[in-house]
Design an enzyme around this catalytic site. Structure first.
Site, mmCIF file in Angstrom:
data_model
loop_
_atom_site.group_PDB
_atom_site.id
_atom_site.type_symbol
_atom_site.label_atom_id
_atom_site.label_comp_id
_atom_site.label_asym_id
_atom_site.label_seq_id
_atom_site.Cartn_x
_atom_site.Cartn_y
_atom_site.Cartn_z
ATOM 1 N N ARG A 37 -0.002 3.283 6.954
ATOM 2 C CA ARG A 37 -0.716 3.366 8.238
ATOM 3 C C ARG A 37 -1.378 2.041 8.624
ATOM 4 O O ARG A 37 -1.590 1.762 9.803
ATOM 5 C CB ARG A 37 -1.776 4.465 8.182
ATOM 6 C CG ARG A 37 -1.234 5.873 8.373
ATOM 7 C CD ARG A 37 -2.390 6.880 8.474
ATOM 8 N NE ARG A 37 -3.143 6.982 7.226
ATOM 9 C CZ ARG A 37 -4.426 6.618 7.064
ATOM 10 N NH1 ARG A 37 -5.129 6.146 8.099
ATOM 11 N NH2 ARG A 37 -5.023 6.742 5.904
ATOM 12 N N HIS A 39 -0.099 -1.027 8.215
ATOM 13 C CA HIS A 39 0.925 -1.755 8.966
ATOM 14 C C HIS A 39 1.132 -1.120 10.338
ATOM 15 O O HIS A 39 1.295 -1.809 11.345
ATOM 16 C CB HIS A 39 2.256 -1.745 8.212
ATOM 17 C CG HIS A 39 2.204 -2.359 6.846
ATOM 18 N ND1 HIS A 39 2.291 -1.613 5.692
ATOM 19 C CD2 HIS A 39 2.060 -3.645 6.445
ATOM 20 C CE1 HIS A 39 2.236 -2.411 4.641
ATOM 21 N NE2 HIS A 39 2.080 -3.649 5.059
ATOM 22 N N GLN A 155 -5.948 -14.448 2.837
ATOM 23 C CA GLN A 155 -4.679 -14.770 3.490
ATOM 24 C C GLN A 155 -4.908 -15.079 4.971
ATOM 25 O O GLN A 155 -4.345 -16.041 5.518
ATOM 26 C CB GLN A 155 -3.708 -13.605 3.328
ATOM 27 C CG GLN A 155 -2.419 -13.756 4.112
ATOM 28 C CD GLN A 155 -1.439 -12.645 3.768
ATOM 29 O OE1 GLN A 155 -0.737 -12.716 2.774
ATOM 30 N NE2 GLN A 155 -1.401 -11.609 4.584
ATOM 31 N N SER A 187 -2.725 0.167 0.651
ATOM 32 C CA SER A 187 -1.949 -0.938 0.093
ATOM 33 C C SER A 187 -0.621 -0.401 -0.396
ATOM 34 O O SER A 187 -0.557 0.708 -0.946
ATOM 35 C CB SER A 187 -2.703 -1.575 -1.082
ATOM 36 O OG SER A 187 -1.815 -2.386 -1.842
#
Lengths: 288, 288
Positions: A37, A39, A155, A187
């Site tokens: 979810r 993404h 990141q 994740s």
């Protein structure tokens, strides 16, 4: 939904959209697949703001260390395509390693500063691999907007620094971390967890909630003390092995001695359960 | 001719051209200024093939070593603008250092392999600086074609490798070296030479001509022998101090033991006259 497996196909499909839409806006969500979810929320954000939504699924060998989980990183193309479709994706880019690296790359992008701590320290070379592949993908897709989840806060910092330093013509859009009901950050690696590890894994978000509560009244509190409380909470989970638990300035990701002069801090965690390494973080404002 | 001193102005001017030309082709010539006929030939090549010709003039501190000639590198903005105009340039980008590097860059692009020998060995960090600034300029201009002189053959190899590895959406066009009547390769640094140094500087092109003549009948010739002849010729000039004189494979720029199996070689020279360092090269086909 168009599926492209080569760079040429992808460029062709995007060019076609650009040439037939006067005010085209291309939104790009780069992922390593095994979509959840989190993404999905990036894709939906892109869908809301762009005329074309491009998703890439590529498990990038360059960002994995020799003893990391490149080989066993979870993959499920069929389910990924269903998730992509239901989130309104227009184009999925699904290259093989040989398409992205027809020869071993001799060009590497290195971002210093924000990579000194956290995963930059515990995964040597990781962010060179991230910066290099994201640069390649941005050059291939040439999006107007690129969407990244804040679960990988370092990141995001690396990519924002790279885009800034190299004048890349793209806007980076950081998006909030999505969580399970009990707080565990979504994740792809959660699938590795045993039932008992999964139960104990909520200690990451619990420790971050402790940190947030403590910071409500930061008088007399130091970064060291905050870190100690977080560490203690994580160690209360018997299967948890701390890789790092740090309190740093945000967004510069530097160690701090006190909260004075700081505007925001990040509490960042990497914790192993068995072979599975989970990360999570929370960005906290320093009360005035 | 439009003169832009900021990135925003430049992007605006290029966007305007793109939006008003259906089949726009942007040609880009990045330089460090002090323009000569060599630069002029790059601009004319761009003029022939593109709807918009963009020239940048920027002496990039990142590619100069601490003991190199960044401070005294020759500059002449007024004359440069005349040369640019007469070559048919549409836009000149003339940024200050603070416009290109508002903060010291934390992002560096490193190209390995082709940078191991020649200027990569004798000027540590030089090609990191070149790759990084060229990447920035390409991201700012987003040209269809970018033109580079082959006098800097290793620079061309570095940029072609970077563009290939990072999937940059641009075509690199290498262009032939231009020379004075006596053979000296055109270079902004030639202006440093004293009269006597200038007279002796023809030894570089003369040595390359020797190499070419020798290669007409390469039977029994080895790379070592070829190099020795070139070195001897350069040493015949009393003021010449050889930085390097190498015979390498082309375009991979690797040492070779014999000409067997090689398709092309490069004879590459860097020679100092006083404080002035000149480079030149010739690419030779191995006779079948």
């Amino acid at each position: 939904m168009i599926i492209c497996r080569t760079i040429n196909e992808l460029r062709q499909a995007i060019r076609q959209h650009r040439s037939s839409h006067l005010d085209s806006k291309v939104g790009f969500v780069p992922t390593m697949g095994y979509l959840h979810r989190g993404h999905g929320s990036l894709l939906e954000r892109a869908r809301d703001n762009c005329s074309l939504v491009v998703l890439s699924i590529f498990v990038n060998p360059l960002q994995f260390g020799p003893n990391e989980d490149f080989e066993r990183y979870p993959r499920d193309e069929k389910r990924d395509l269903e998730v992509a479709q239901s989130a309104g994706t227009d184009i999925v880019f699904l290259p093989q390693v040989a398409e992205m690296y027809p020869t071993p790359t001799k060009t590497v992008i290195t971002v210093s500063g924000v990579t000194e701590r956290l995963c930059g320290a515990s995964r040597p070379g990781h962010f060179d691999g991230v910066a290099t592949v994201v640069s390649k993908l941005l050059n291939i897709v040439q999006p107007d907007f690129a969407y990244f989840g804040m679960k990988d806060a370092q990141q995001v910092a690396v990519i924002e620094q790279m885009v800034y330093d190299l004048n890349m013509p793209v806007t980076i859009v950081p998006c909030p971390t999505l969580r399970e009901e009990d707080g565990l950050a979504l994740s792809s690696r959660n699938v590795y967890l045993s039932d008992e590890e999964r139960r104990q894994a909520i200690v990451l978000s619990a420790a971050l909630a402790d940190a947030e509560a403590l910071m409500q009244d930061a008088a007399g509190l130091t970064p060291d003390r905050l870190q100690a409380v977080v560490v203690e909470r994580i160690q209360s989970a018997s299967l948890a092995h701390i890789d790092y638990a740090e309190v740093l300035s945000y967004p510069s990701l530097e160690p701090i001695d006190s909260f004075e002069g700081a505007d925001r801090i990040i509490v960042a965690l990497a914790v192993k359960f068995g072979k599975t390494r989970l990360i999570d973080n929370r960005i906290l404002h320093i009360p005035a």
